[in-house]
Design an enzyme around this catalytic site. Structure first.
Site, mmCIF file in Angstrom:
data_model
loop_
_atom_site.group_PDB
_atom_site.id
_atom_site.type_symbol
_atom_site.label_atom_id
_atom_site.label_comp_id
_atom_site.label_asym_id
_atom_site.label_seq_id
_atom_site.Cartn_x
_atom_site.Cartn_y
_atom_site.Cartn_z
ATOM 1 C CG ASP A 116 52.328 53.872 0.673
ATOM 2 O OD1 ASP A 116 53.227 54.720 0.585
ATOM 3 O OD2 ASP A 116 51.208 54.140 1.143
ATOM 4 C CG ASP A 153 51.557 54.627 4.944
ATOM 5 O OD1 ASP A 153 52.650 55.209 4.813
ATOM 6 O OD2 ASP A 153 50.644 54.674 4.110
ATOM 7 C CD GLU A 154 56.814 55.091 1.992
ATOM 8 O OE1 GLU A 154 57.731 55.200 1.195
ATOM 9 O OE2 GLU A 154 56.281 56.075 2.543
HETATM 10 P P1 TTP Z 1 50.933 58.446 2.437
HETATM 11 O O1 TTP Z 1 51.264 56.983 2.231
HETATM 12 O O2 TTP Z 1 51.694 59.461 1.659
HETATM 13 O O3 TTP Z 1 49.393 58.695 2.126
HETATM 14 P P2 TTP Z 1 48.146 57.791 2.411
HETATM 15 O O4 TTP Z 1 48.525 56.450 2.942
HETATM 16 O O5 TTP Z 1 47.185 58.557 3.267
HETATM 17 O O6 TTP Z 1 47.468 57.669 0.995
HETATM 18 P P3 TTP Z 1 47.949 56.803 -0.270
HETATM 19 O O7 TTP Z 1 49.203 56.091 0.151
HETATM 20 O O8 TTP Z 1 46.800 55.871 -0.530
HETATM 21 O O9 TTP Z 1 48.144 57.791 -1.356
HETATM 22 O O10 TTP Z 1 51.088 58.815 3.964
HETATM 23 C C1 TTP Z 1 50.747 57.908 5.002
HETATM 24 C C2 TTP Z 1 50.132 58.640 6.171
HETATM 25 O O11 TTP Z 1 51.001 59.650 6.640
HETATM 26 C C3 TTP Z 1 48.837 59.343 5.851
HETATM 27 O O12 TTP Z 1 47.691 58.502 5.968
HETATM 28 C C4 TTP Z 1 48.806 60.466 6.845
HETATM 29 C C5 TTP Z 1 50.265 60.792 7.071
HETATM 30 N N1 TTP Z 1 50.595 62.015 6.303
HETATM 31 C C6 TTP Z 1 50.610 63.241 6.954
HETATM 32 O O13 TTP Z 1 50.398 63.313 8.171
HETATM 33 N N2 TTP Z 1 50.882 64.373 6.218
HETATM 34 C C7 TTP Z 1 51.126 64.330 4.861
HETATM 35 O O14 TTP Z 1 51.362 65.381 4.239
HETATM 36 C C8 TTP Z 1 51.119 63.040 4.193
HETATM 37 C C9 TTP Z 1 51.391 62.932 2.724
HETATM 38 C C10 TTP Z 1 50.861 61.928 4.954
HETATM 39 MG MG MG Z 2 50.039 55.341 2.110
#
Ligand code: TTP
Ligand code: MG
Length: 454
Positions: free
Chosen positions: A12, A106-107
């Site tokens: 992630d 991103d995952e």
């Molecule tokens: P996440 O992997 O949940 O969040 P992140 O990568 O920003 O942060 P981290 O993993 O370090 O906690 O989500 C990935 C991307 O998806 C995030 O950068 C933006 C998008 N996203 C949204 O558009 N809305 C949301 O509510 C969430 C949680 C994520």
């Molecule tokens: Mg993330």
């Protein structure tokens, strides 16, 4: 047969959208950055860790985030940039194994045992080395950090990648699963939404260890057979879901089983809308739009029905999806009581066209042909060749621009007929200076990265 080795890996990216912005905008490195809707009702997509210190979180209203962290740069998303990074990350994962299941931009999960790595190398030491090598490759190819987890199941891998975030690695040794899970809140388990969490809390169940104090038939009575049994197993780290490279592309949804039969239609509607917020977010994260909305209802007698509606065009617009779901639910008779509701979207299309239109408003076709290979950014003139301004082309903060005299930059702010540009661009190492020009300056063009054809 549970796995004997920590061969399920989950990656992630850290603060994904915000991290890409900091990479591409040197002046924002080390500073609080919020990516989200820049309109009056905009919602935070994500925030850099510097902004999270102030309490800024995903899904929060942008006005509220600004209040918590007034110094933050608030930027509109640049989906093409995120999608380009995502492609590099997914290709890097594909080097580990042919079996990769992307969950969003991103995952992803990887089944290391499906690759040709030496099975003997999939012990804790081997997977740790592999995880570090993976993180180094992602960092050198994208300039970004990620967090990696691995374990004997998807559940463990996902929880592990989150526990040492950001820029972390955790491999859960076989046999250690229960000790790791026990202190965690039940909401970390799949399928435990706020309604279930509240029902469990009213029985004094907060942690996974508490949950293990409930017998399987109690859980089945409260949550129904499927959800009750699943939760009973997850609490014991029993999770045999396979990594499935095909699954990602079919549908995105959520459902929740209630501890009692529900007849209150408006309450059910509120639950569907709440779940749809998460579903829409995953659509946006995946950079796709959906055409079909499906609502699922299981009645008190376990009779399950689904109702679908196909929209005229694919969308990731929350209000459009909500209207469709509300209409579908409205047509279902709930008077005898409902045990479960779910909502899902399917019929995916790549977001690219829609996003370009969204970013560019009603702008005419670009004057310059786009690179068919999709690598070079296309530019959109802010004025038609004849001189009339293109009114709908919005200079949203964060978008890439080029100015004939000043060179490349991004929009820092616009208003009152002027636009402030920060003269730095993807690939730059040093912060650029700031200039202000008239927003109808004919020498200014908006650079829209053209997404690669999928
Ligand atoms: P996440 O992997 O949940 O969040 P992140 O990568 O920003 O942060 P981290 O993993 O370090 O906690 O989500 C990935 C991307 O998806 C995030 O950068 C933006 C998008 N996203 C949204 O558009 N809305 C949301 O509510 C969430 C949680 C994520
Ligand atoms: Mg993330």
């Amino acid at each position: 047969m549970p796995r004997q080795q920590p061969s399920v890996l989950h990656l992630d990216m850290d603060a994904f959208f915000a991290a890409v912005e900091q990479r591409d905008k040197p002046s924002l490195r080390g500073r609080p950055v919020i990516v989200g809707g820049t309109g009056p009702r905009g919602v935070v997509s994500t925030a850099s860790y510097e902004a999270r210190v102030f309490g800024v979180r995903s899904a929060m209203a942008v006005w509220q985030a600004r209040r918590l962290c007034p110094k933050a740069a608030v930027l509109t998303p640049r989906f093409a940039a995120y999608q380009a990074v995502s492609a590099v990350v997914m290709a890097t994962l594909a080097e580990l194994s042919p079996l990769v299941e992307p969950m969003s931009l991103d995952e992803a999960f990887v089944d290391l045992a499906a690759g040709d790595s030496d099975p003997a190398g999939l012990d804790v030491a081997g997977v740790t080395a592999l995880g570090e090598e993976l993180r180094a490759r992602v960092r050198s190819r994208t300039g970004l950090t990620c967090s990696v987890g691995a374990g004997t199941s998807k559940l463990m891998a996902k929880i592990a990648s989150d526990l040492h975030k950001p820029d972390g690695l955790l491999v859960v040794a076989p046999g250690e699963e229960q000790a790791l899970l026990d202190p965690l809140p039940v909401t970390r388990l799949w399928g435990v939404g706020p309604v279930t969490a509240r029902a469990l809390a009213s029985r004094g169940v907060r942690s996974v260890a508490d949950l293990r104090g409930l017998a399987e038939d109690e859980l089945v009575r409260d949550l129904g057979a499927a959800a009750g049994r699943a939760l009973f197993r997850l609490a014991r780290a029993q999770d045999d879901r396979a990594v499935d490279a095909e699954r990602a592309s079919k549908s995105i949804g959520a459902e929740e089983t209630f501890p009692t039969d529900v007849t209150d239609r408006s309450w059910l509607g509120a639950q569907v809308e709440r779940m749809l917020v998460g579903v829409t977010r995953r659509l946006v994260e995946a950079g796709i739009a959906a055409r079909t909305v499906t609502v699922k209802v299981r009645r008190h007698d376990f009779d399950t029905l689904t109702r679908s509606h196909t929209l005229p065009a694919a969308t990731d617009d929350a209000a459009t999806l909500r209207r469709a779901a509300r209409t579908l639910l409205g047509a279902v008779d709930v008077s005898d009581g409902v045990r479960l509701v779910g909502v899902s979207v399917s019929g995916f299309e790549a977001w690219s066209q829609q996003r370009l239109e969204w970013e560019a408003g009603d702008a005419p076709e670009p004057a310059e042909p786009r690179d068919p290979a999709g690598s070079a950014p296309a530019t959109l003139p802010l004025r038609r060749p004849g001189g009339a301004a293109v009114p709908a082309l919005r200079l949203l903060p964060g978008l890439d621009v080029a100015h004939e005299v000043h060179g490349r930059g991004w929009v820092q702010g616009a208003g009152h007929g002027r636009v402030t540009l920060r003269l730095e661009a993807p690939g730059d190492d040093l912060p650029g200076r700031v200039v202000t020009v008239a927003s109808d300056d004919p020498r200014l063009t908006l650079a829209l990265a053209t997404p690669k054809p999928s």
